[in-house]
Structure formats: structure tokens, C-alpha cells
Design a protein around this motif. Structure first.
Motif, PDB file in Angstrom:
ATOM      1  N   ARG A  47      45.979  34.876  44.770  1.00  0.00           N
ATOM      2  CA  ARG A  47      47.390  34.976  45.175  1.00  0.00           C
ATOM      3  C   ARG A  47      47.451  35.714  46.509  1.00  0.00           C
ATOM      4  NH1 ARG A  47      52.955  35.609  43.996  1.00  0.00           N
ATOM      5  NH2 ARG A  47      53.684  37.581  44.854  1.00  0.00           N
ATOM      6  N   GLY A  49      44.708  36.867  48.265  1.00  0.00           N
ATOM      7  CA  GLY A  49      43.590  36.591  49.163  1.00  0.00           C
ATOM      8  C   GLY A  49      42.288  37.313  48.867  1.00  0.00           C
ATOM      9  N   ARG A  52      39.679  35.029  47.498  1.00  0.00           N
ATOM     10  CA  ARG A  52      39.283  34.013  48.492  1.00  0.00           C
ATOM     11  C   ARG A  52      38.173  34.531  49.399  1.00  0.00           C
ATOM     12  NH1 ARG A  52      44.055  32.579  50.731  1.00  0.00           N
ATOM     13  NH2 ARG A  52      44.217  30.731  49.443  1.00  0.00           N
ATOM     14  N   TYR A  79      56.458  39.214  43.857  1.00  0.00           N
ATOM     15  CA  TYR A  79      55.386  39.761  43.022  1.00  0.00           C
ATOM     16  C   TYR A  79      55.857  40.018  41.594  1.00  0.00           C
ATOM     17  CZ  TYR A  79      51.953  43.094  41.270  1.00  0.00           C
ATOM     18  OH  TYR A  79      51.023  43.740  40.491  1.00  0.00           O
ATOM     19  N   ALA A  86      53.670  35.458  34.504  1.00  0.00           N
ATOM     20  CA  ALA A  86      52.282  35.464  34.020  1.00  0.00           C
ATOM     21  C   ALA A  86      52.201  36.091  32.630  1.00  0.00           C
ATOM     22  CB  ALA A  86      51.392  36.229  35.002  1.00  0.00           C
ATOM     23  N   ILE A 117      42.436  39.400  38.060  1.00  0.00           N
ATOM     24  CA  ILE A 117      42.952  39.720  36.720  1.00  0.00           C
ATOM     25  C   ILE A 117      44.471  39.757  36.783  1.00  0.00           C
ATOM     26  CG2 ILE A 117      43.081  41.525  34.959  1.00  0.00           C
ATOM     27  CD1 ILE A 117      40.435  39.914  35.016  1.00  0.00           C
ATOM     28  N   GLY A 119      47.612  40.613  34.186  1.00  0.00           N
ATOM     29  CA  GLY A 119      48.014  41.054  32.845  1.00  0.00           C
ATOM     30  C   GLY A 119      46.822  41.274  31.932  1.00  0.00           C
ATOM     31  N   GLY A 150      39.978  46.860  35.495  1.00  0.00           N
ATOM     32  CA  GLY A 150      38.830  46.132  34.964  1.00  0.00           C
ATOM     33  C   GLY A 150      39.145  44.702  34.551  1.00  0.00           C
ATOM     34  N   ASP A 176      42.186  45.407  46.597  1.00  0.00           N
ATOM     35  CA  ASP A 176      43.552  45.846  46.912  1.00  0.00           C
ATOM     36  C   ASP A 176      44.569  45.282  45.933  1.00  0.00           C
ATOM     37  OD1 ASP A 176      42.806  47.297  49.039  1.00  0.00           O
ATOM     38  OD2 ASP A 176      43.441  45.836  50.558  1.00  0.00           O
TER      39      ASP A 176
HETATM   40  C1  FMN Z   1      50.599  38.818  38.322  1.00  0.00           C
HETATM   41  C2  FMN Z   1      49.572  39.905  38.567  1.00  0.00           C
HETATM   42  C3  FMN Z   1      49.103  40.654  37.493  1.00  0.00           C
HETATM   43  C4  FMN Z   1      48.110  41.620  37.703  1.00  0.00           C
HETATM   44  N1  FMN Z   1      47.618  42.300  36.615  1.00  0.00           N
HETATM   45  C5  FMN Z   1      46.598  43.168  36.800  1.00  0.00           C
HETATM   46  C6  FMN Z   1      46.005  43.828  35.671  1.00  0.00           C
HETATM   47  O1  FMN Z   1      46.386  43.626  34.513  1.00  0.00           O
HETATM   48  N2  FMN Z   1      44.981  44.701  35.903  1.00  0.00           N
HETATM   49  C7  FMN Z   1      44.493  44.930  37.169  1.00  0.00           C
HETATM   50  O2  FMN Z   1      43.569  45.710  37.316  1.00  0.00           O
HETATM   51  N3  FMN Z   1      45.045  44.321  38.258  1.00  0.00           N
HETATM   52  C8  FMN Z   1      46.054  43.442  38.091  1.00  0.00           C
HETATM   53  N4  FMN Z   1      46.580  42.790  39.183  1.00  0.00           N
HETATM   54  C9  FMN Z   1      45.996  43.047  40.509  1.00  0.00           C
HETATM   55  C10 FMN Z   1      45.013  41.941  40.926  1.00  0.00           C
HETATM   56  O3  FMN Z   1      44.125  41.615  39.884  1.00  0.00           O
HETATM   57  C11 FMN Z   1      44.167  42.377  42.118  1.00  0.00           C
HETATM   58  O4  FMN Z   1      44.949  42.889  43.147  1.00  0.00           O
HETATM   59  C12 FMN Z   1      43.333  41.190  42.614  1.00  0.00           C
HETATM   60  O5  FMN Z   1      42.324  41.649  43.483  1.00  0.00           O
HETATM   61  C13 FMN Z   1      44.195  40.178  43.359  1.00  0.00           C
HETATM   62  O6  FMN Z   1      43.380  39.116  43.772  1.00  0.00           O
HETATM   63  P1  FMN Z   1      43.867  38.017  44.814  1.00  0.00           P
HETATM   64  O7  FMN Z   1      44.144  38.743  46.107  1.00  0.00           O
HETATM   65  O8  FMN Z   1      42.715  37.082  44.915  1.00  0.00           O
HETATM   66  O9  FMN Z   1      45.107  37.378  44.272  1.00  0.00           O
HETATM   67  C14 FMN Z   1      47.599  41.857  39.008  1.00  0.00           C
HETATM   68  C15 FMN Z   1      48.097  41.111  40.084  1.00  0.00           C
HETATM   69  C16 FMN Z   1      49.072  40.146  39.867  1.00  0.00           C
HETATM   70  C17 FMN Z   1      49.591  39.333  41.032  1.00  0.00           C
END
Ligand code: FMN
Length: 191
Positions: A47, A49, A52, A79, A86, A117, A119, A150, A176
Motif C-alpha cells: 500500500r 511502498g 515494493r 488510511y 481490512a 501485515i 490487522g 510482528g 515505516d
Molecule cells: C490496513 C493496515 C493495517 C495494518 N496493521 C498492522 C498490524 O496489525 N501490525 C503491524 O505491525 N503493522 C500494521 N500495519 C503497518 C504495515 O504492516 C507496515 O507499515 C508495512 O510495512 C506497510 O507495507 P507497505 O508499505 O508495503 O504497504 C498496518 C498497515 C495498514 C495499511
């Protein structure tokens, strides 16, 4: 037909290039993935990056093909709305239809599968992906980013949705959080 060495060189060179599988390629292709990169695919969800960056690194380092897993209906830009959606989808085990599928997935024996991750588990499309692509006999190498809590139960969810696949130990990285960035920017704006 005469054997033209220059033509052969071009074909060989293009066969060596890893593919970035776009929606257009998915719509047209029915198995054009060939060459050394064809045996390994990097499929990922992102979402904001973070995931990616890892996917691109693997794609370039291993000359593997690259595919972004996206739902047919995109998640909201907001967000908090995405977090809420989700959560609802997780709770009812929803498997969103995908925007595109990997052409000739049978050609790959190793799939690097990356996701953030959401939720405390894998995002809903990670449940859809193995349902719509036969993973039996393949090695899945998960790579996971999270915001500090985690990988949760994501690996057991993946295992239950990809029966017959061998799931290798995951690469797990704290990255991040969009939430933290949003809060800091809003603070800076005085909100
Ligand atoms: C909808 C949503 C739910 C998330 N839930 C969690 C979570 O339960 N635990 C956690 O550690 N991070 C959570 N995050 C943070 C993301 O896992 C983390 O920032 C991840 O690196 C985002 O990856 P991306 O930049 O590839 O989207 C959540 C992020 C989003 C958008």
C-alpha cells in the motif's frame, strides 16, 4: 530458414530479461514467460511502498519476474478507512477478486511472496492469491513487512490457503508505518 547469429543474440538477450508482469501482459499473455528468470516469480502486495522496495530488490538481484497483486476494487486512499475495511474482511474471511492473475503460473517453481501485515495477519488478497493460482509443488518464500507488531498469524494463514506448497522460512522486516507518518504530518500542520 537461415541461421542468423545476430538475431539469435537478440532473442537470447531478451529471454534473459526478467519480466514485469503488467495488467496488459496478464490480459494478453498465455505463457510467454521464458528464460532463466521464468522459474522464479516475485509477487507482492503493497500500500505505502515498503514491500515494493524488497520485491524490486529480489526482482533485480535474482532476475526474477515481478507481479504486483492488486484487488479488482482498490482499497480507499484514506488510511483509517482501509484499516476498518481490512478488519471487516479479515473477520469474515473475505477473499477479494484480483485485478489480474499471473500468466502461466505453472512455469514457476519458486514464488517469493511479499506482503505487509494488516490487522495482525496477511492482507485479504494474500488469501485470494493462492486460491486463484495453483501453488501445489511450489516453494513459497514469504517476505513480510510490519509496523512493529510482528507477522502475527500471517504464515499459518498462508499455509492453510496454499496446500501442497512448501513454505520456506520468511524474511520479516519492521518498516515505516503509514499511521506514524500521517500523525507526524498532521502534528506539523497543527491538526
Ligand atoms: C490496513 C493496515 C493495517 C495494518 N496493521 C498492522 C498490524 O496489525 N501490525 C503491524 O505491525 N503493522 C500494521 N500495519 C503497518 C504495515 O504492516 C507496515 O507499515 C508495512 O510495512 C506497510 O507495507 P507497505 O508499505 O508495503 O504497504 C498496518 C498497515 C495498514 C495499511
Amino acid at each position: 530458414m537461415t541461421d542468423d547469429p545476430s538475431r539469435r543474440a537478440v532473442l537470447t538477450a531478451s529471454a534473459l530479461l526478467p519480466l514485469v508482469l503488467s495488467d496488459a501482459a496478464c490480459a494478453q499473455s498465455n505463457g510467454s514467460a521464458t528464460g532463466p528468470g521464468a522459474k522464479t516469480l516475485v509477487a507482492y502486495v503493497t500500500r505505502s511502498g515498503n514491500t515494493r522496495v524488497i520485491a524490486g530488490t529480489i526482482h533485480r538481484a535474482l532476475r526474477a519476474d515481478l507481479f504486483e497483486i492488486r484487488p479488482r476494487t482498490p482499497y480507499p486512499d484514506d488510511y483509517d478507512e482501509t484499516v476498518e475495511q481490512a478488519r471487516r474482511e479479515r473477520d469474515r474471511g473475505f477473499e477479494p477478486p484480483l485485478a489480474a492473475t499471473v500468466p502461466a503460473v505453472a512455469a514457476y517453481d519458486t514464488i517469493f511472496l511479499g506482503f505487509p501485515i494488516w490487522g495482525e495477519t496477511a492482507p485479504p488478497v494474500i488469501r485470494s492469491f493462492p486460491r486463484t493460482h495453483d501453488m501445489a509443488g511450489k516453494t513459497i518464500r514469504p517476505f513480510i513487512t510490519h509496523g512493529g507488531y510482528g507477522p502475527g498469524n500471517s504464515l499459518s494463514v498462508l499455509a492453510s490457503h496454499a496446500p501442497g506448497a512448501q513454505i520456506a522460512p520468511a524474511f520479516v522486516l519492521e518498516a515505516d508505518q503509514e499511521r506514524r507518518t500521517i500523525d507526524q504530518v498532521k502534528g506539523w500542520l497543527g491538526q
